[in-house]
Every structure is written in C-alpha cells, then in structure tokens.
Write a protein that holds these residues in place. Structure first.
Motif, short mmCIF file in Angstrom:
data_model
loop_
_atom_site.label_atom_id
_atom_site.label_comp_id
_atom_site.label_asym_id
_atom_site.label_seq_id
_atom_site.Cartn_x
_atom_site.Cartn_y
_atom_site.Cartn_z
N ARG A 19 -85.80 55.25 36.64
CA ARG A 19 -84.83 55.73 37.62
C ARG A 19 -84.25 57.04 37.11
N SER A 79 -80.46 60.14 43.16
CA SER A 79 -81.29 59.36 42.27
C SER A 79 -82.68 59.20 42.85
N GLN A 81 -85.64 56.38 42.37
CA GLN A 81 -86.20 55.17 41.81
C GLN A 81 -87.71 55.26 41.89
#
Length: 119
Positions: A19, A79, A81
C-alpha cells in the motif's frame, strides 16, 4: 507550492500486496487530479491510477482488478492499494497532483518510492 511525499514502497514477492501513500502539503485546490505514475526501468513514466476531485477514477489496463486508488481529503492523502503484484509492476512509483493554478495546469511530483516485486 505543493509538496508530495510518498511512502510504502519496498520489496515484495509476486502475488503479495503493498500500500503506497502520498501525503500532500502546501496549497490546496478545489479541482484537482491526484494519481500514481510509475517509471519502469528504461521506459517512459506511465500513469497507473488517477482520481479526480469530481470522483472520476481511471486505471491503467494492466492494473485493473489488482490496484485501487483512494483519496482522503481530510488528511490530504492519496493511497494506492496494490494486490497480486507481478514482477512487471517493479518500478519507481511517483505521486502526482495536477491542478489549475494562475498559470494554467500545474503538475506536482513526489520524489518517488521504489517497488520491487520478486518472482
């Protein structure tokens, strides 16, 4: 100005997950696109995933179904992932912010974080 700092890169085995996070500081914008680009060894920098302030999300075909981008306006972070990583995902990943300022469209870049996927 905008400062971007990436984190979360590292070494992972194929099939694993990472991540990535990008923390943004400095001026803010009402309309923007934040995203992740990657630079493959010997290749041009390419877009991986982008999210726009109006909610539009676009992924590169090569990562669809495996990567997910998200944004937290309250924390000024974006972010990525990354699941089911493959060796071809190995690259330096860069956080990007694109926004319209007084001089037109501006692009801001982080310094990058290395992702290495071993097989």
């Amino acid at each position: 100005q905008v400062q971007l700092v990436e984190s979360g890169g590292g070494l992972v085995q194929a099939g694993g997950s990472l991540r990535l996070s990008c923390a943004a500081s400095g001026r803010t914008f009402s309309s923007w696109t934040m995203g992740w680009f990657r630079q493959l060894p010997g290749e041009q920098r390419e877009s991986v995933a982008r999210i726009r302030s109006d909610g539009l999300v676009i992924y590169a075909d090569s990562v669809k179904g495996r990567f997910a981008i998200s944004e937290d306006s309250a924390k000024n972070t974006v972010s990525l992932q990354m699941n089911n990583l493959k060796s071809e995902d190995t690259a330096v990943y860069y956080c990007n912010v694109a926004a319209v300022g007084p001089g037109g469209l501006n692009n801001y870049w982080g310094r990058g974080t290395q992702v290495t996927v071993s097989s």
